[in-house]
Design an enzyme around this catalytic site. Structure first.
Site, PDB file in Angstrom:
ATOM      1  N   SER A 128      -3.077  -0.151  14.805  1.00 33.57           N
ATOM      2  CA  SER A 128      -3.759   1.092  15.160  1.00 33.57           C
ATOM      3  C   SER A 128      -4.156   1.108  16.620  1.00 33.57           C
ATOM      4  O   SER A 128      -4.353   0.066  17.235  1.00 33.57           O
ATOM      5  CB  SER A 128      -5.018   1.257  14.316  1.00 33.57           C
ATOM      6  OG  SER A 128      -5.726   2.395  14.759  1.00 33.57           O
ATOM      7  N   TYR A 172     -12.930  -3.129  11.485  1.00 38.75           N
ATOM      8  CA  TYR A 172     -11.593  -2.524  11.375  1.00 38.75           C
ATOM      9  C   TYR A 172     -10.812  -2.744  12.666  1.00 38.75           C
ATOM     10  O   TYR A 172      -9.651  -3.180  12.628  1.00 38.75           O
ATOM     11  CB  TYR A 172     -11.727  -1.026  11.078  1.00 38.75           C
ATOM     12  CG  TYR A 172     -10.411  -0.290  11.009  1.00 38.75           C
ATOM     13  CD1 TYR A 172      -9.549  -0.461   9.930  1.00 38.75           C
ATOM     14  CD2 TYR A 172     -10.025   0.583  12.028  1.00 38.75           C
ATOM     15  CE1 TYR A 172      -8.342   0.209   9.868  1.00 38.75           C
ATOM     16  CE2 TYR A 172      -8.814   1.268  11.974  1.00 38.75           C
ATOM     17  CZ  TYR A 172      -7.977   1.077  10.893  1.00 38.75           C
ATOM     18  OH  TYR A 172      -6.778   1.744  10.839  1.00 38.75           O
ATOM     19  N   GLY A 228       0.823  -1.209   0.000  1.00 38.23           N
ATOM     20  CA  GLY A 228       0.000   0.000   0.000  1.00 38.23           C
ATOM     21  C   GLY A 228       0.850   1.248   0.000  1.00 38.23           C
ATOM     22  O   GLY A 228       0.640   2.164   0.775  1.00 38.23           O
ATOM     23  N   ALA A 229       1.847   1.274  -0.901  1.00 43.13           N
ATOM     24  CA  ALA A 229       2.825   2.359  -0.865  1.00 43.13           C
ATOM     25  C   ALA A 229       2.487   3.478  -1.836  1.00 43.13           C
ATOM     26  O   ALA A 229       3.275   4.394  -2.017  1.00 43.13           O
ATOM     27  CB  ALA A 229       4.216   1.809  -1.170  1.00 43.13           C
ATOM     28  N   ASN A 230       1.300   3.414  -2.452  1.00 41.93           N
ATOM     29  CA  ASN A 230       1.004   4.420  -3.472  1.00 41.93           C
ATOM     30  C   ASN A 230       0.378   5.686  -2.910  1.00 41.93           C
ATOM     31  O   ASN A 230       0.147   6.645  -3.633  1.00 41.93           O
ATOM     32  CB  ASN A 230       0.094   3.832  -4.558  1.00 41.93           C
ATOM     33  CG  ASN A 230      -1.217   3.342  -3.975  1.00 41.93           C
ATOM     34  OD1 ASN A 230      -1.254   2.251  -3.413  1.00 41.93           O
ATOM     35  ND2 ASN A 230      -2.265   4.127  -4.072  1.00 41.93           N
ATOM     36  N   THR A 231       0.104   5.695  -1.612  1.00 39.89           N
ATOM     37  CA  THR A 231      -0.488   6.907  -1.033  1.00 39.89           C
ATOM     38  C   THR A 231      -0.277   6.906   0.481  1.00 39.89           C
ATOM     39  O   THR A 231       0.216   5.927   1.046  1.00 39.89           O
ATOM     40  CB  THR A 231      -2.003   6.988  -1.365  1.00 39.89           C
ATOM     41  OG1 THR A 231      -2.537   8.208  -0.842  1.00 39.89           O
ATOM     42  CG2 THR A 231      -2.758   5.832  -0.757  1.00 39.89           C
ATOM     43  N   GLY A 232      -0.627   8.015   1.120  1.00 40.21           N
ATOM     44  CA  GLY A 232      -0.674   8.083   2.585  1.00 40.21           C
ATOM     45  C   GLY A 232       0.646   7.774   3.280  1.00 40.21           C
ATOM     46  O   GLY A 232       1.721   8.160   2.825  1.00 40.21           O
ATOM     47  N   ILE A 233       0.526   7.051   4.379  1.00 37.52           N
ATOM     48  CA  ILE A 233       1.673   6.749   5.224  1.00 37.52           C
ATOM     49  C   ILE A 233       2.685   5.884   4.480  1.00 37.52           C
ATOM     50  O   ILE A 233       3.901   6.082   4.590  1.00 37.52           O
ATOM     51  CB  ILE A 233       1.182   6.024   6.502  1.00 37.52           C
ATOM     52  CG1 ILE A 233       0.226   6.947   7.289  1.00 37.52           C
ATOM     53  CG2 ILE A 233       2.345   5.590   7.369  1.00 37.52           C
ATOM     54  CD1 ILE A 233      -0.542   6.230   8.388  1.00 37.52           C
ATOM     55  N   GLY A 234       2.179   4.943   3.690  1.00 30.65           N
ATOM     56  CA  GLY A 234       3.056   4.030   2.954  1.00 30.65           C
ATOM     57  C   GLY A 234       3.955   4.768   1.974  1.00 30.65           C
ATOM     58  O   GLY A 234       5.149   4.482   1.853  1.00 30.65           O
TER      59      GLY A 234
HETATM   60  N1  LIG Z   1      -4.597   7.434   8.914  1.00 34.93           N
HETATM   61  C1  LIG Z   1      -4.702   7.153  10.199  1.00 34.93           C
HETATM   62  O1  LIG Z   1      -5.093   7.994  11.005  1.00 34.93           O
HETATM   63  C2  LIG Z   1      -4.337   5.776  10.695  1.00 34.93           C
HETATM   64  C3  LIG Z   1      -4.487   5.516  12.065  1.00 34.93           C
HETATM   65  C4  LIG Z   1      -4.138   4.256  12.540  1.00 34.93           C
HETATM   66  C5  LIG Z   1      -3.675   3.282  11.658  1.00 34.93           C
HETATM   67  N2  LIG Z   1      -3.554   3.551  10.326  1.00 34.93           N
HETATM   68  C6  LIG Z   1      -3.058   2.473   9.444  1.00 34.93           C
HETATM   69  O2  LIG Z   1      -2.065   2.962   8.580  1.00 34.93           O
HETATM   70  C7  LIG Z   1      -2.010   2.131   7.406  1.00 34.93           C
HETATM   71  C8  LIG Z   1      -1.887   3.023   6.173  1.00 34.93           C
HETATM   72  O3  LIG Z   1      -3.087   3.752   6.037  1.00 34.93           O
HETATM   73  P1  LIG Z   1      -3.192   5.233   5.457  1.00 34.93           P
HETATM   74  O4  LIG Z   1      -3.728   6.060   6.561  1.00 34.93           O
HETATM   75  O5  LIG Z   1      -1.950   5.630   4.779  1.00 34.93           O
HETATM   76  O6  LIG Z   1      -4.422   4.993   4.443  1.00 34.93           O
HETATM   77  P2  LIG Z   1      -4.578   5.175   2.863  1.00 34.93           P
HETATM   78  O7  LIG Z   1      -4.101   6.515   2.462  1.00 34.93           O
HETATM   79  O8  LIG Z   1      -5.995   4.804   2.592  1.00 34.93           O
HETATM   80  O9  LIG Z   1      -3.614   4.056   2.274  1.00 34.93           O
HETATM   81  C9  LIG Z   1      -3.952   2.694   2.322  1.00 34.93           C
HETATM   82  C10 LIG Z   1      -3.163   1.923   1.299  1.00 34.93           C
HETATM   83  O10 LIG Z   1      -3.555   0.536   1.350  1.00 34.93           O
HETATM   84  C11 LIG Z   1      -3.793   0.114   0.034  1.00 34.93           C
HETATM   85  N3  LIG Z   1      -4.721  -1.012  -0.054  1.00 34.93           N
HETATM   86  C12 LIG Z   1      -6.012  -1.066   0.334  1.00 34.93           C
HETATM   87  N4  LIG Z   1      -6.543  -2.253   0.026  1.00 34.93           N
HETATM   88  C13 LIG Z   1      -5.570  -2.975  -0.579  1.00 34.93           C
HETATM   89  C14 LIG Z   1      -5.510  -4.264  -1.166  1.00 34.93           C
HETATM   90  N5  LIG Z   1      -6.580  -5.074  -1.220  1.00 34.93           N
HETATM   91  N6  LIG Z   1      -4.348  -4.682  -1.712  1.00 34.93           N
HETATM   92  C15 LIG Z   1      -3.271  -3.879  -1.698  1.00 34.93           C
HETATM   93  N7  LIG Z   1      -3.267  -2.661  -1.171  1.00 34.93           N
HETATM   94  C16 LIG Z   1      -4.407  -2.193  -0.632  1.00 34.93           C
HETATM   95  C17 LIG Z   1      -4.342   1.332  -0.670  1.00 34.93           C
HETATM   96  O11 LIG Z   1      -4.256   1.179  -2.067  1.00 34.93           O
HETATM   97  P3  LIG Z   1      -5.274   1.987  -3.055  1.00 34.93           P
HETATM   98  O12 LIG Z   1      -4.827   3.408  -3.098  1.00 34.93           O
HETATM   99  O13 LIG Z   1      -5.138   1.290  -4.372  1.00 34.93           O
HETATM  100  O14 LIG Z   1      -6.647   1.840  -2.469  1.00 34.93           O
HETATM  101  C18 LIG Z   1      -3.409   2.396  -0.128  1.00 34.93           C
HETATM  102  O15 LIG Z   1      -2.200   2.377  -0.818  1.00 34.93           O
HETATM  103  C19 LIG Z   1      -3.253   1.263   7.445  1.00 34.93           C
HETATM  104  O16 LIG Z   1      -2.884  -0.047   7.817  1.00 34.93           O
HETATM  105  C20 LIG Z   1      -4.106   1.888   8.512  1.00 34.93           C
HETATM  106  O17 LIG Z   1      -4.917   0.950   9.174  1.00 34.93           O
HETATM  107  C21 LIG Z   1      -3.869   4.779   9.836  1.00 34.93           C
END
Ligand SMILES: NC(=O)c1ccc[n+]([C@@H]2O[C@H](COP(=O)([O-])OP(=O)(O)OC[C@H]3O[C@@H](n4cnc5c(N)ncnc54)[C@H](OP(=O)(O)O)[C@@H]3O)[C@@H](O)[C@H]2O)c1
Ligand SMILES: *[C@@H]1O[C@H](CO)[C@@H](O)[C@H](O)[C@H]1NC(C)=O
Ligand SMILES: *[C@@H]1O[C@H](CO)[C@@H](O)[C@H](O)[C@H]1NC(C)=O
Ligand SMILES: *[C@@H]1O[C@H](CO)[C@@H](O)[C@H](O)[C@H]1NC(C)=O
Length: 316
Positions: free
Chosen positions: A175, A200, A46-52
């Protein structure tokens, strides 16, 4: 009267002027390690956006060969170009990985194992939150299927490579929401009762239990494992809930940026001398409190066995 009105008008303004400072105060924890990674190989899901994406950028900056494992290769390629451009590191590669399909996971792993001699850092970062009830290609409920079972299988398939490359590390992005999670073995797939929010939380609890169980099983192998709460971060994670999207938008000036959200993952991937803390949960770059459910090794072991069973893996 006029004074009160003026105050009411001024308050939001002042708040927004102060926002950058408030955000800085709230965004504790910066990865202080200066470790460089020439010759090291990283996989991040999931490295194409956000934290990744921010995590991948920093690891590329430090010279690693970074595999962006994404379900949407086109989105991934754009980000790879951007990271190559910013860091000057051309070794940022995109590979197709859909964690909602075990066939895709297996073919990703097969290709990776054939292509690479080493794997030093695996970051299980991808995640879905609060999507409506839906199933993966293999019929698992989406949260438990992607966040837990998908990464479980991926980690399993890459484990020998990690061992051969020791010292190596696995980081699981979990989380704070795990505090509300429970593992109900009779309802693991939400088949009897389903709440998108709780699903979740359950899946994030599963991440923590697995980190603990895996840490025990890997003792002495040179592979160490960590779970992480990144903080409350402004990303696309809220895409399935208009309510949360709204809350995140209002808070957006105060909560962590993706770059700040990546710090704890980076800390666990990089900081020297962390090995003795394998199996621990981290937040703000420090060891963090885990709920009682997240420390129950009976549940951890049973979940391990049930997961192997669901995925057709041998229980060893
Ligand atoms: N943001 C917060 O406040 C927060 C808080 C606690 C924990 N987290 C955790 O941090 C991690 C990263 O989340 P983020 O906040 O950066 O969210 P995000 O911006 O929604 O990024 C999520 C990533 O996961 C990918 N993904 C989703 N379903 C997938 C699948 N079936 N196969 C492969 N990749 C998939 C998405 O790809 P697409 O772009 O193609 O959908 C995207 O690259 C998650 O595990 C989340 O639970 C986040
Ligand atoms: C790469 O960087 C250059 C100059 O900084 C910029 O003009 C170009 O648009 C960037 N390309 C991509 C794909 O980000
Ligand atoms: C990460 O979580 C997944 C899914 O819960 C699990 O299979 C894997 O063993 C965990 N790895 C680590 C290092 O915790
Ligand atoms: C662990 O969970 C099981 C099943 O929910 C429970 O019976 C047991 O008491 C728990 N153990 C601890 C130490 O909390």
């Amino acid at each position: 009267m006029v004074g009160v009105l003026l105050l009411l008008l001024l308050f939001p303004l002042l708040l927004y002027i102060a926002a950058p400072h408030i955000r800085k105060m709230l965004a504790n924890g910066v990865c202080a390690s200066t470790v460089q990674l020439p010759g090291k190989v990283v996989v991040i899901t999931g490295a194409n956006t956000g934290i990744g994406k921010e995590t991948a950028k920093e690891l590329a900056q430090r010279g690693a060969r970074v595999y962006l494992a994404c379900r949407d290769v086109q989105k991934g390629e754009l980000v790879a170009k951007e990271i190559q451009n910013v860091t000057g590191n051309k070794q940022v590669l995109v590979r197709k990985l859909d964690l909602a399909d075990t066939k895709s996971i297996r073919s990703f792993a097969e290709d990776f194992l054939a292509e690479e001699k080493h794997l030093h850092i695996l970051i299980n970062n991808a995640g879905v939150m609060m999507c409506p009830y839906s199933k993966t290609a293999d019929g698992f409920e989406m949260h438990i299927g992607v966040n837990h079972l998908g990464h479980f299988l991926l980690t399993h398939l890459l484990l020998d490579k990690l061992k051969e490359s020791a010292p190596s590390r696995v980081v699981n992005v979990s989380s704070l929401a795990h505090h509300m999670g429970r593992i109900h073995f009779h309802n693991l797939q939400g088949q009897r009762f389903y709440s998108a929010g709780l699903a979740y939380c359950h899946s994030k609890l599963a991440n923590i239990l697995f980190t603990k169980e895996l840490a025990q099983r890997l003792k002495g192998s040179g592979v160490t494992v960590y779970s992480v709460h990144p903080g409350t971060v402004h990303t696309e994670l809220t895409r399935h809930s208009s309510f949360l999207r709204c809350v995140w938008w209002i808070l957006s000036a105060f909560i962590k940026t993706p770059e700040q959200g990546a710090q704890t993952s980076l800390h666990c991937a990089l900081t020297e001398g962390l090995e003795s803390l394998s199996g621990h949960h981290f937040s703000d770059c420090q060891v963090a409190w885990v709920s009682p459910q997240g420390r129950n090794m009976t549940t951890a072991r049973r979940l391990w066995d049930v997961s192997c069973d669901l995925l057709g893996l041998p229980m060893h």
